[in-house]
Design a protein around this motif. Structure first.
Motif, short mmCIF file in Angstrom:
data_model
loop_
_atom_site.label_atom_id
_atom_site.label_comp_id
_atom_site.label_asym_id
_atom_site.label_seq_id
_atom_site.Cartn_x
_atom_site.Cartn_y
_atom_site.Cartn_z
N ARG A 154 15.24 -4.83 5.05
CA ARG A 154 14.54 -3.72 5.71
C ARG A 154 14.85 -3.71 7.22
NH1 ARG A 154 9.68 -5.08 4.22
NH2 ARG A 154 9.16 -6.05 6.21
N ARG A 155 14.80 -4.90 7.82
CA ARG A 155 14.99 -4.97 9.27
C ARG A 155 16.44 -4.93 9.70
NH1 ARG A 155 10.80 -8.22 11.99
NH2 ARG A 155 9.01 -8.22 10.60
N PHE A 156 17.28 -5.62 8.93
CA PHE A 156 18.66 -5.81 9.39
C PHE A 156 19.67 -5.30 8.35
CE2 PHE A 156 16.41 -9.95 10.70
CZ PHE A 156 15.93 -9.40 11.91
N PRO A 157 19.67 -4.00 8.05
CA PRO A 157 20.61 -3.52 7.03
C PRO A 157 22.07 -3.73 7.43
CG PRO A 157 19.49 -1.69 8.14
CD PRO A 157 18.80 -2.94 8.57
N GLY A 158 22.33 -3.81 8.74
CA GLY A 158 23.73 -3.97 9.18
C GLY A 158 24.10 -5.42 9.46
N ILE A 159 23.31 -6.35 9.00
CA ILE A 159 23.55 -7.77 9.28
C ILE A 159 24.97 -8.19 8.87
CG2 ILE A 159 22.66 -8.55 7.03
CD1 ILE A 159 21.34 -10.91 8.42
N GLU A 160 25.61 -8.99 9.71
CA GLU A 160 26.95 -9.48 9.32
C GLU A 160 27.16 -10.90 9.83
OE1 GLU A 160 29.52 -6.49 10.82
OE2 GLU A 160 29.19 -7.03 12.91
N ALA A 161 28.02 -11.63 9.12
CA ALA A 161 28.31 -13.01 9.50
C ALA A 161 29.18 -13.01 10.75
CB ALA A 161 29.02 -13.73 8.36
N THR A 162 28.95 -14.00 11.63
CA THR A 162 29.78 -14.09 12.84
C THR A 162 30.68 -15.32 12.82
OG1 THR A 162 27.94 -15.22 13.93
CG2 THR A 162 28.17 -12.85 14.33
N ALA A 163 30.52 -16.15 11.82
CA ALA A 163 31.39 -17.34 11.72
C ALA A 163 31.48 -17.73 10.25
CB ALA A 163 30.82 -18.49 12.53
N GLU A 164 32.55 -18.43 9.92
CA GLU A 164 32.68 -18.94 8.56
C GLU A 164 31.67 -20.08 8.39
OE1 GLU A 164 34.08 -19.00 4.79
OE2 GLU A 164 34.42 -17.47 6.32
N PRO A 165 30.75 -19.99 7.43
CA PRO A 165 29.73 -21.05 7.33
C PRO A 165 30.31 -22.33 6.74
CG PRO A 165 29.42 -19.40 5.62
CD PRO A 165 30.59 -18.95 6.42
N LEU A 212 24.23 -24.59 2.79
CA LEU A 212 24.95 -24.39 4.04
C LEU A 212 24.30 -25.16 5.18
CD1 LEU A 212 25.31 -20.52 3.76
CD2 LEU A 212 27.12 -22.21 3.46
N THR A 213 25.12 -25.69 6.09
CA THR A 213 24.57 -26.30 7.30
C THR A 213 24.09 -25.20 8.24
OG1 THR A 213 26.79 -26.35 8.24
CG2 THR A 213 25.98 -28.39 7.27
N GLU A 214 24.82 -24.09 8.25
CA GLU A 214 24.38 -22.95 9.06
C GLU A 214 25.01 -21.67 8.54
OE1 GLU A 214 25.68 -23.76 13.10
OE2 GLU A 214 27.70 -23.07 12.63
N LEU A 215 24.36 -20.57 8.83
CA LEU A 215 24.89 -19.26 8.46
C LEU A 215 24.62 -18.34 9.66
CD1 LEU A 215 26.12 -17.26 6.45
CD2 LEU A 215 23.87 -16.98 5.43
N ARG A 216 25.63 -18.24 10.51
CA ARG A 216 25.45 -17.48 11.77
C ARG A 216 25.69 -15.99 11.51
NH1 ARG A 216 23.73 -19.78 15.83
NH2 ARG A 216 23.68 -22.04 15.74
#
Ligand code: HEM
Length: 417
Positions: free
Chosen positions: A388-399, A410-414
């Motif tokens: 609902r809040r972040f429909p355009g969310i996208e990854a910025t790095a390979e997790p 995952l250790t992180e999901l940026r």
């Protein structure tokens, strides 16, 4: 469909089994091509590295979970010597004590007795009543993430959110959650098949501290009871049966550990799946697929818990045509079972609207996940809030993945919003 990947092509069963190395970071990063190849090659194989019979297919895993000739433990019926196993290592006594009365270390009749008592207070109704609290925690953490614009789904959202939920359920003061998180992280390392001595020392120390903490918490709840689970476990009664303090300590710790780690990893793995399958994400943001439905596919497609074990307690056990002797250990591959084409149509595809709730993600039989209603609620509320809040969310790095296969996450999901 060839799911085996180029480097697996042409390998025979022995070659595939050779590649089944649970400590190999390449395998952990993407175990599915090898799992698919193994599953097609055989329903069962022996893993020399761990001394376990390994099951690859859905039907055999589902049947084995329900087969009472196998147990999560053998110590209720046999000595280690009778099973050709070493005596418990006294260096890890605190660790052993902390799970002495954990549901995951018990078989009937103790398992039945303790599970019945827990079920009396940890009811689907109690979980449903938690919904407003769970939503408030999700809002609070997603507000903070939204304000930043870029964040780590694991550390900034999934971990603090999930631990806040479970602590609220139990009645643990919020200020104590960082300590609980540290203990939980240290303790679960013990469940891998690749644990180092240093990790065992840390897990043992964490177990000792966690038990001390929980004993004090129970005493405090006896003095000042509230409506939360620890208070209720301290007073629950069923036909004259009650829980001892040692049983409550182990129950609180297993609820926290089992509840928290798997939920965090489901959120991380599941959101990553959505970020890699934009069309499926769009189905959730547009309202075509309800979050409640989509969470089932998050768990099926990329299982946060990949491997569970059972001991063979009786003579004459045969699985998938393979005789497995009493005293042997069986490892069930949940991630593989959940992608078995004999059970799921187009299993390698991530389909948010698949809506198949009978995957193996929460297990089966007497040890079926007691926290499944809470896990589903936590995932649903999170997915609803994120989409609902972040429909355009996208990854910025390979997790990157933790170097562990049994509990895989995952250790992180940026991401950025
Ligand atoms: C997505 C999140 C979760 C997944 C995938 C998951 C998965 C599982 C699985 C597969 C089992 C069965 C293990 C076996 O048969 O050997 C299990 C058992 C268990 N789970 Fe969960 N779980 C999740 C969340 C939770 C939560 C939130 C809680 C508690 C609040 C919880 C508490 C437990 C407990 C106590 C058991 C042991 C039950 C018994 O032995 O009778 N789990 N879980």
């Amino acid at each position: 469909m060839d799911t085996t990947g180029l480097d697996l092509a042409g390998l025979d069963l022995a070659g595939l089994v050779e590649r089944f190395d649970l400590g190999d970071p390449g395998f952990i990063a993407d175990p599915y091509p090898l799992l698919a190849a193994l599953r097609e090659a055989t329903p069962v194989f022996f893993n020399e590295r761990t001394g376990q019979w390994v099951l690859t297919r859905f039907a055999d895993v589902a049947d084995t979970l329900r087969d009472r000739r196998l147990g999560r433990v053998y110590t209720h019926r046999f000595t280690p010597a009778e099973f050709g196993r070493p005596e418990p290592d006294l260096r890890w006594k605190d660790f052993d004590d902390h799970e002495r009365w954990s549901l995951l270390q018990l078989e009937p009749p103790d398992h039945t007795r303790i599970r019945q008592l827990i079920t009396k207070v940890f009811t689907p109704r109690a979980v449903a009543a938690l919904r407003p609290t769970v939503e408030a925690f999700a809002d609070e953490h997603l507000d903070a993430c939204g304000a930043r614009g870029a964040f780590d789904v694991v550390a900034d959202y999934a971990q603090p959110y999930s631990v806040a939920v479970i602590c609220s359920l139990l009645g643990v003061p919020r200020a104590d959650t960082p300590r609980l998180l540290d203990w939980s992280h240290a303790i679960v390392k013990m469940y891998e098949l690749t644990t180092t001595d240093d990790q065992k020392v840390a897990a043992n120390r964490a177990a000792a501290e966690f038990m001390d903490y929980t004993r004090a918490l129970i005493a405090e709840k006896r003095r000042r009871p509230d409506e939360a689970l620890v208070s209720r476990l301290a007073t629950v009664e069923d036909g004259g049966a009650t829980l001892s303090d040692a049983e409550i300590v182990c129950t609180v710790i297993v609820l926290l550990n089992a509840g928290h780690e798997a939920t965090v990893n489901s959120l991380g793995n599941g959101l990553r799946a959505f970020l890699r399958h934009r069309d499926q994400w769009d189905q959730v943001t547009s309202g075509t697929v309800a979050p409640r439905v989509a969470v089932e596919e998050m768990i099926r497609w990329d299982a946060p818990l990949q491997l569970f074990e059972r001991w063979v307690l009786e003579d004459g056990v045969e699985i998938a045509g393979q005789a497995i002797p009493r005293g042997a250990e069986v490892a069930m591959l949940f991630g593989s079972a959940n992608r078995d084409p004999r059970r799921f149509r187009e299993p390698e595809r991530f389909l948010a609207g698949r809506g198949d709730t009978a995957h193996i993600g929460f297990g089966g039989g007497i040890h079926f996940c007691i926290g499944a209603p809470l896990a589903r609620l936590e995932l649903e509320v999170s997915l609803a809030g994120l989409s609902r809040r972040f429909p355009g969310i996208e990854a910025t790095a390979e997790p990157a993945y933790h170097p562990t296969f049994v509990i895989r996450g995952l250790t992180e999901l940026r991401v950025r919003t």
